[in-house]
Design an enzyme around this catalytic site. Structure first.
Site, PDB file in Angstrom:
ATOM      1  N   PHE A 105      -9.035   9.995   2.288  1.00 59.77           N
ATOM      2  CA  PHE A 105      -9.489   8.653   1.894  1.00 59.77           C
ATOM      3  C   PHE A 105     -10.952   8.748   1.487  1.00 59.77           C
ATOM      4  O   PHE A 105     -11.821   9.049   2.300  1.00 59.77           O
ATOM      5  CB  PHE A 105      -9.328   7.609   3.006  1.00 59.77           C
ATOM      6  CG  PHE A 105      -9.743   6.245   2.510  1.00 59.77           C
ATOM      7  CD1 PHE A 105      -8.843   5.451   1.814  1.00 59.77           C
ATOM      8  CD2 PHE A 105     -11.046   5.788   2.661  1.00 59.77           C
ATOM      9  CE1 PHE A 105      -9.231   4.209   1.294  1.00 59.77           C
ATOM     10  CE2 PHE A 105     -11.440   4.553   2.153  1.00 59.77           C
ATOM     11  CZ  PHE A 105     -10.520   3.768   1.473  1.00 59.77           C
TER      12      PHE A 105
ATOM     13  N   ASP B 253     -17.565  14.393   2.998  1.00 55.61           N
ATOM     14  CA  ASP B 253     -17.573  12.936   3.030  1.00 55.61           C
ATOM     15  C   ASP B 253     -17.696  12.520   4.495  1.00 55.61           C
ATOM     16  O   ASP B 253     -16.721  12.482   5.234  1.00 55.61           O
ATOM     17  CB  ASP B 253     -16.292  12.376   2.390  1.00 55.61           C
ATOM     18  CG  ASP B 253     -16.251  10.845   2.418  1.00 55.61           C
ATOM     19  OD1 ASP B 253     -17.058  10.242   3.151  1.00 55.61           O
ATOM     20  OD2 ASP B 253     -15.392  10.266   1.729  1.00 55.61           O
TER      21      ASP B 253
ATOM     22  N   LYS C 167     -21.345   3.464   4.939  1.00 56.02           N
ATOM     23  CA  LYS C 167     -21.001   2.661   6.116  1.00 56.02           C
ATOM     24  C   LYS C 167     -22.193   2.431   7.055  1.00 56.02           C
ATOM     25  O   LYS C 167     -23.000   1.574   6.767  1.00 56.02           O
ATOM     26  CB  LYS C 167     -19.797   3.287   6.831  1.00 56.02           C
ATOM     27  CG  LYS C 167     -18.533   3.167   5.962  1.00 56.02           C
ATOM     28  CD  LYS C 167     -17.244   3.151   6.745  1.00 56.02           C
ATOM     29  CE  LYS C 167     -16.110   2.644   5.859  1.00 56.02           C
ATOM     30  NZ  LYS C 167     -15.228   3.660   5.316  1.00 56.02           N
TER      31      LYS C 167
HETATM   32  C1  LIG Z   1     -14.855   3.817   3.906  1.00 57.56           C
HETATM   33  C2  LIG Z   1     -14.820   5.176   3.324  1.00 57.56           C
HETATM   34  C3  LIG Z   1     -15.101   5.400   1.958  1.00 57.56           C
HETATM   35  C4  LIG Z   1     -15.349   4.272   0.984  1.00 57.56           C
HETATM   36  O1  LIG Z   1     -16.439   3.475   1.313  1.00 57.56           O
HETATM   37  P1  LIG Z   1     -16.579   2.006   0.654  1.00 57.56           P
HETATM   38  O2  LIG Z   1     -17.931   1.558   1.088  1.00 57.56           O
HETATM   39  O3  LIG Z   1     -15.473   1.158   1.206  1.00 57.56           O
HETATM   40  O4  LIG Z   1     -16.453   2.192  -0.817  1.00 57.56           O
HETATM   41  C5  LIG Z   1     -15.121   6.699   1.517  1.00 57.56           C
HETATM   42  N1  LIG Z   1     -14.861   7.731   2.346  1.00 57.56           N
HETATM   43  C6  LIG Z   1     -14.577   7.556   3.644  1.00 57.56           C
HETATM   44  C7  LIG Z   1     -14.332   8.745   4.511  1.00 57.56           C
HETATM   45  C8  LIG Z   1     -14.527   6.272   4.178  1.00 57.56           C
HETATM   46  O5  LIG Z   1     -14.211   6.099   5.457  1.00 57.56           O
END
Ligand SMILES: *Cc1c(COP(=O)(O)O)cnc(C)c1O
Length: 405
Positions: free
Chosen positions: A140, A225, A254
């Site tokens: 994700f 990520d 985040k």
């Molecule tokens: C939440 C998340 C994203 C995307 O972030 P947004 O601010 O919602 O665009 C990307 N990678 C990971 C691992 C996430 O948990």
């Protein structure tokens, strides 16, 4: 309007891209939120780890308030007096040379993809338009068209094609799969060091360091990520730290915005981020004064190590308790698996007993807000400021819910 009326109006006038629990939150402090009827709930989702430092954290709010009264936006057409402290502080926290600030997580992932490709052409010498990036099953990374194009979740990609080429999907956790997927045109391996949305999947021990070695040997960028796993959640500043792995590129978001504003960033050394020159990438809001003031406060808080320590200690307690819940009792086992690290847990419920949604709804009725992910998994990720007593109480509520199944 009461909760029911507000939900009805919201559902009739907003796209149904989410399926929220039927609770309408009106206020919050620390790890607790209050709904419009005054009922209180322990927040065990923390905005998908955006609220690591709790709701209304005074250090973050003070920074935001002070900034709000002075300067909110300049665009990157000019410098502003909060920019230097933010980028240098965040780069230092990551042990890297430089920062490219954006707003949302998906934008930061897109930025990392662009940077990796350009690095591939300009530094590694990959032939024009031939670059490929190795990504993981069940990943994700956000919701843009390029990103959902390499998702393996039909809900995420179905109906949104055609997609951007240049991605190779391999099995998460398999070192061999990464090795086999890499060729002379591979510019990056993009992964979550712990897969959050997939159900808090922790890869086998040694996986991250083996992938690090393969990337180094093949001159491929390791892009981590850490949008959900980073900034204290797992008991270290970054989830990669648990294996002593240093990626070439950190992707952050985040919690970097302190639960106040969207702040994301790509952090890397100059030989990587230096490939981006004026006019080649940007964002009107990226690196704005409010974002930098809040982001700087977050970096300062992480420098103390206090939040990482809390996540480590309370996480140990949480996982001990969850392991107890997972032990068969009177021949019955409602919890079939528990995973995670620090204050972050994925809990698989026996699918013949309940869906994750049903468990989340039952928890809500008992004053605990948690969210299901994929079928019968629920995840717990309370703010790192949660008290041990509150955490113990929340696990007690989960225990009661499971008993009633
Ligand atoms: C939440 C998340 C994203 C995307 O972030 P947004 O601010 O919602 O665009 C990307 N990678 C990971 C691992 C996430 O948990």
């Amino acid at each position: 309007m009461n909760s029911e009326e507000l939900i009805r109006l919201a559902e009739s006038r907003s796209a149904h891209n989410y399926h929220p629990l039927p609770v309408v939150i009106a206020a919050a402090e620390g790890a607790w939120v209050t709904d419009v009827e005054g009922r209180r709930y322990l927040d065990c989702l923390a905005g998908y780890s955006s609220l690591n430092f709790g709701h209304g954290n005074p250090l973050i709010l003070d920074a935001a308030r002070e900034q709000l009264d002075r300067l909110t936006l300049t665009s990157r057409a000019f410098f502003h007096d909060r920019f230097a402290a933010f980028v240098s502080g965040l780069a230092d926290l990551c042990g890297k040379d430089m920062v490219l600030p954006m707003n949302t997580g998906a934008e930061a992932v897109e930025t990392a993809i662009k940077v990796a490709r350009k690095w591939g052409y300009e530094v590694k010498g990959v032939a024009k338009d031939k670059a490929n990036i190795v990504v993981m099953e069940d990943n994700f990374h956000g919701r843009t068209t390029t990103i959902v194009g390499f998702s393996t979740d039909p809900d995420a990609y179905g109906g949104f094609g055609p997609f951007t080429p240049g991605f190779r999907v391999v099995k998460y956790g398999s070192v061999e799969a990464v090795r086999e997927a890499i060729d002379e045109n591979t510019v990056a391996v993009l992964l979550e060091p712990i897969q959050g949305e997939a159900g808090v999947l922790v890869p086998p021990e040694g996986y991250l360091s083996a992938v690090r070695e393969i990337c180094t040997d093949n001159r491929v960028l390791l892009v981590a990520d850490e949008i959900q796993s980073g900034l204290g959640r797992t008991g270290e500043t970054f989830a990669c730290d648990h294996e002593g792995v240093v990626p070439d590129v950190y992707v952050l978001g985040k919690a970097l915005g302190g639960g106040v504003v969207p702040v994301s960033a790509v952090v890397a050394d100059e030989d990587v981020l230096g490939v981006i020159r004026p006019g080649q990438h940007g964002s009107t809001f990226g690196g704005n004064p409010m974002a930098c003031a809040v982001g700087t406060a977050v970096v300062e808080m992480l420098k103390t190590g206090e939040y990482q320590r809390r996540a480590r200690e309370l996480g140990g307690f949480l996982h001990d308790r969850l392991r107890e819940l997972a032990a068969p009792r009177e021949g019955r086992q409602a919890v079939v698996a528990v995973r995670g690290r620090g204050l972050w847990a994925g809990i698989d419920i026996d699918p013949s007993l309940a869906t994750g949604r049903q468990v989340s709804e039952a928890l809500m009725r008992r004053g605990v807000l948690a969210k299901d992910t994929h079928g019968s998994t629920i995840r717990l990720a309370p703010p790192l400021v949660v008290s041990r007593d509150d955490l113990a109480w929340a696990v007690g509520q989960l225990e009661a819910v499971l008993r009633e199944l």
